[in-house]
Scaffold this motif. Structure first.
Motif, PDB file in Angstrom:
ATOM      1  N   ASP A   5      20.651  32.110  23.709  1.00  0.00           N
ATOM      2  CA  ASP A   5      20.868  31.169  22.642  1.00  0.00           C
ATOM      3  C   ASP A   5      19.780  30.404  23.484  1.00  0.00           C
ATOM      4  OD1 ASP A   5      21.690  32.762  20.290  1.00  0.00           O
ATOM      5  OD2 ASP A   5      23.255  30.982  20.713  1.00  0.00           O
ATOM      6  N   VAL A   6      20.090  30.683  24.748  1.00  0.00           N
ATOM      7  CA  VAL A   6      19.270  29.311  25.978  1.00  0.00           C
ATOM      8  C   VAL A   6      18.500  30.300  26.302  1.00  0.00           C
ATOM      9  CG1 VAL A   6      19.393  27.347  28.169  1.00  0.00           C
ATOM     10  CG2 VAL A   6      20.965  27.914  26.148  1.00  0.00           C
ATOM     11  N   LEU A   7      18.171  30.995  26.379  1.00  0.00           N
ATOM     12  CA  LEU A   7      16.939  31.902  27.221  1.00  0.00           C
ATOM     13  C   LEU A   7      16.112  32.380  25.230  1.00  0.00           C
ATOM     14  CD1 LEU A   7      16.412  33.404  29.499  1.00  0.00           C
ATOM     15  CD2 LEU A   7      16.974  35.692  28.122  1.00  0.00           C
ATOM     16  N   TRP A   8      16.279  32.235  25.047  1.00  0.00           N
ATOM     17  CA  TRP A   8      14.953  32.199  22.664  1.00  0.00           C
ATOM     18  C   TRP A   8      15.223  31.401  22.734  1.00  0.00           C
ATOM     19  CZ3 TRP A   8      12.850  35.954  21.477  1.00  0.00           C
ATOM     20  CH2 TRP A   8      12.317  35.604  20.128  1.00  0.00           C
ATOM     21  N   LEU A   9      15.316  30.035  23.455  1.00  0.00           N
ATOM     22  CA  LEU A   9      15.185  28.878  22.957  1.00  0.00           C
ATOM     23  C   LEU A   9      14.334  28.881  24.674  1.00  0.00           C
ATOM     24  CD1 LEU A   9      14.971  26.254  22.084  1.00  0.00           C
ATOM     25  CD2 LEU A   9      16.549  25.087  23.657  1.00  0.00           C
ATOM     26  N   ILE A  10      14.175  28.568  25.109  1.00  0.00           N
ATOM     27  CA  ILE A  10      13.151  28.821  26.738  1.00  0.00           C
ATOM     28  C   ILE A  10      12.207  29.555  26.152  1.00  0.00           C
ATOM     29  CG2 ILE A  10      13.310  29.151  29.542  1.00  0.00           C
ATOM     30  CD1 ILE A  10      15.491  28.387  29.645  1.00  0.00           C
ATOM     31  N   ILE A  11      12.160  30.984  26.301  1.00  0.00           N
ATOM     32  CA  ILE A  11      10.811  31.743  25.848  1.00  0.00           C
ATOM     33  C   ILE A  11      10.238  31.071  24.738  1.00  0.00           C
ATOM     34  CG2 ILE A  11      10.230  33.651  24.589  1.00  0.00           C
ATOM     35  CD1 ILE A  11      12.873  35.379  26.631  1.00  0.00           C
TER      36      ILE A  11
END
Length: 124
Positions: A5-11
């Motif tokens: 979820d954090v990675l997707w938010l960053i992307i």
């Protein structure tokens, strides 16, 4: 919140910032172009609001070379203006140079021949 979820938010955040930078660049270029008529600018802005991603890609394909030329011209103009300002500030006025040379001549620091040489350099 999981790692993904954090990675997707960053992307997604990166993509959104990239899109905003592209949008502002296009709008800035559009309004900086003095050769484009007003109605054409309105059409581009309307399409940027209605179909933003497709319009941005089309704008970059159609007017990308012009964007680069206008940006280079703007940068060159700024560099030329800065160089002219630096030269005007860094180079003392001829009257100031002659006045300083006259003061040195009056003090006896330089000879009449040196004074004449400095004066001719200041006036040339």
């Amino acid at each position: 919140m999981s790692f993904w979820d954090v990675l997707w938010l960053i992307i997604v955040s990166f993509g959104f910032l990239f899109y905003l930078m592209m949008l502002f660049s296009i709008i800035g270029d559009l309004f900086a172009d003095h050769e484009t008529r007003g109605i054409v600018k309105v059409v581009w802005v309307v399409f940027l609001l209605v179909v933003p991603l497709l319009t941005a890609l089309v704008y970059l394909l159609v007017r990308g070379d012009g964007m680069a030329r206008r940006r280079a011209r703007t940068v060159q103009s700024a560099v030329d203006a800065q160089d002219a300002y630096i030269k005007s500030v860094a180079t003392p006025a001829p009257a100031d140079q002659i006045q300083k040379a006259k003061a040195l001549l009056d003090e006896g620091t330089i000879t009449q021949q040196e004074y004449d040489s400095l004066k001719s350099k200041a006036l040339s």
